[in-house]
Motif scaffolding. Sequence first.
Motif, short mmCIF file in Angstrom:
data_model
loop_
_atom_site.label_atom_id
_atom_site.label_comp_id
_atom_site.label_asym_id
_atom_site.label_seq_id
_atom_site.Cartn_x
_atom_site.Cartn_y
_atom_site.Cartn_z
N THR A 1 3.10 8.96 8.31
CA THR A 1 3.91 8.01 7.64
C THR A 1 3.69 7.49 7.02
O THR A 1 2.19 7.03 7.21
CB THR A 1 4.47 8.08 9.40
OG1 THR A 1 3.05 7.24 9.71
CG2 THR A 1 5.12 9.31 9.75
N CYS A 2 4.63 6.19 6.77
CA CYS A 2 4.39 4.99 5.90
C CYS A 2 3.80 3.89 6.89
O CYS A 2 4.05 3.73 8.48
CB CYS A 2 5.60 4.21 5.27
SG CYS A 2 5.48 2.51 5.33
N ALA A 3 3.22 3.13 7.10
CA ALA A 3 2.53 1.79 7.62
C ALA A 3 3.22 0.94 8.26
O ALA A 3 3.25 0.48 9.23
CB ALA A 3 1.42 2.10 7.39
N MET A 4 4.16 0.65 7.01
CA MET A 4 5.27 -0.04 7.61
C MET A 4 6.77 -0.22 8.30
O MET A 4 6.97 -0.31 8.86
CB MET A 4 4.96 -0.45 5.88
CG MET A 4 5.95 -2.21 6.07
SD MET A 4 5.29 -3.63 6.67
CE MET A 4 3.56 -3.81 5.86
N CYS A 5 7.57 1.79 7.40
CA CYS A 5 8.21 1.36 7.86
C CYS A 5 8.90 2.79 8.64
O CYS A 5 9.09 3.24 9.31
CB CYS A 5 9.59 1.65 6.88
SG CYS A 5 9.33 3.17 6.23
N GLY A 6 7.51 4.09 9.11
CA GLY A 6 7.26 4.98 10.00
C GLY A 6 7.73 5.76 9.16
O GLY A 6 7.49 7.01 9.54
N SER A 7 8.32 5.63 7.50
CA SER A 7 8.75 7.69 6.59
C SER A 7 7.73 8.13 6.48
O SER A 7 6.92 7.76 6.25
CB SER A 7 9.87 6.59 5.62
OG SER A 7 10.05 7.21 4.97
N PHE A 8 8.39 8.97 6.50
CA PHE A 8 7.61 10.57 6.60
C PHE A 8 7.79 10.45 4.01
O PHE A 8 6.58 11.36 3.94
CB PHE A 8 7.78 11.80 6.70
CG PHE A 8 7.62 11.22 8.33
CD1 PHE A 8 6.95 12.45 8.58
CD2 PHE A 8 8.49 11.24 9.46
CE1 PHE A 8 5.97 12.79 10.25
CE2 PHE A 8 8.06 11.24 10.53
CZ PHE A 8 6.74 12.01 11.04
N ALA B 1 2.16 5.80 -1.90
CA ALA B 1 3.46 5.24 -2.24
C ALA B 1 4.93 5.53 -1.05
O ALA B 1 5.01 7.00 -1.44
CB ALA B 1 3.55 4.78 -3.65
N CYS B 2 4.89 4.62 -0.40
CA CYS B 2 6.30 4.74 0.62
C CYS B 2 7.36 4.72 -0.33
O CYS B 2 8.25 4.39 -1.46
CB CYS B 2 6.21 4.16 1.43
SG CYS B 2 8.10 4.26 2.34
N THR B 3 8.42 6.29 -0.10
CA THR B 3 9.11 6.64 -1.01
C THR B 3 10.82 5.62 -0.41
O THR B 3 11.62 5.19 -1.17
CB THR B 3 9.89 8.14 -1.58
OG1 THR B 3 9.72 7.85 -0.15
CG2 THR B 3 9.02 8.24 -2.17
N VAL B 4 10.57 5.17 0.31
CA VAL B 4 11.85 4.04 0.82
C VAL B 4 11.45 2.82 1.12
O VAL B 4 12.06 1.55 0.58
CB VAL B 4 12.05 4.34 2.72
CG1 VAL B 4 13.05 4.32 3.69
CG2 VAL B 4 12.33 6.31 2.73
N CYS B 5 10.07 2.25 1.26
CA CYS B 5 10.45 1.02 1.23
C CYS B 5 9.35 0.18 0.42
O CYS B 5 9.07 -1.00 0.01
CB CYS B 5 9.53 0.55 3.08
SG CYS B 5 8.09 0.61 3.04
N GLY B 6 8.77 0.98 -0.31
CA GLY B 6 7.61 1.15 -1.74
C GLY B 6 6.03 0.39 -1.15
O GLY B 6 5.58 0.36 -1.72
ZN LIG Z 1 8.31 2.83 4.67
#
Ligand SMILES: [Zn+2]
Length: 286
Positions: free
Chosen positions: A218-225, A235-240
């Motif tokens: 998961t993303c360390a920032m927003c928790g997105s998968f 790279a997180c595709t939700v928050c970048g």
């Molecule tokens: Zn994120």
Amino acid sequence: MFLRSRTESDLLKLLGFLNGRMSLTEDVLKQYLYLKKGYEGEVAFDQLTAANLNQDIFILNDIMLEICQSKFKIDSSLIIQDTIIPCEVKNFEGNYFYKDGEFLLCDAKTQITNPLHQVKRAEILLQQYLKKNGFHFRIIPYLIINPKFFLYQAPQNDTIIFPPQLSSFMEKLNLRPSNQNGIQQRKLADKMIADHIIESPYPKLPPYNYHSLKKGLTCAMCGSFLISCSERKDACTVCGFEEEIESAIVRGVEELKMLFPDFELPLMVFLIGVRWLALGKPFERF
Ligand SMILES: [Zn+2]
């Protein structure tokens, strides 16, 4: 000066992991959000005490003690000269009114547990704790209220510190004589830190198992998968947010270790390392 810093409790961390990987029941979700909000309020108070209080005031954050088989938690304990100031930090939101000794939500007329009762209970138990351990300190407890809370018909109670009173509250504390050589104060702080109780979070978690949880980093920032990866970075595709792959995998292993403390480490490294292997890197590096 912080003699004990605050970190997220294991229960809060674990509920956060589970919230991302399974659907929590309404009650568990409520509990998670309540703990999260409470933690954020406590951290905000820590920032204020760190920035505004004299360095010689001892501050112990997040201490849980036990006396006569009763446990009690103090969000922040300030030790100044002959006084200990236990602070209960409440991160309520919304408009409440005070009636007949109770806090009632304006819209719904629902009642919340009166935090002054909690403050009183902690004061009584702390008194017993000090006595049992031979410490002679005055106790002056406070209830610290967060900025998004408004209480109509607030009682004239010196124990409650509302947001506009916070700066004068801290100024007054700074006017008290310093801890001088601070030997007794330090002794008390060390004793409280040594007696701090760490409760196992696992009995308080909803049932879960490895197969029922959503897998993946998961993303360390927003928790997105939704993470895309290149040779070295995720790279997180939700928050970048971007993170080194090694760091993301170490984080994933830590999460697995907490969720499944009985797993053997090589198995965990194997489970989380599959993606790493797919990139052609040896996971022995961990
Ligand atoms: Zn994120």
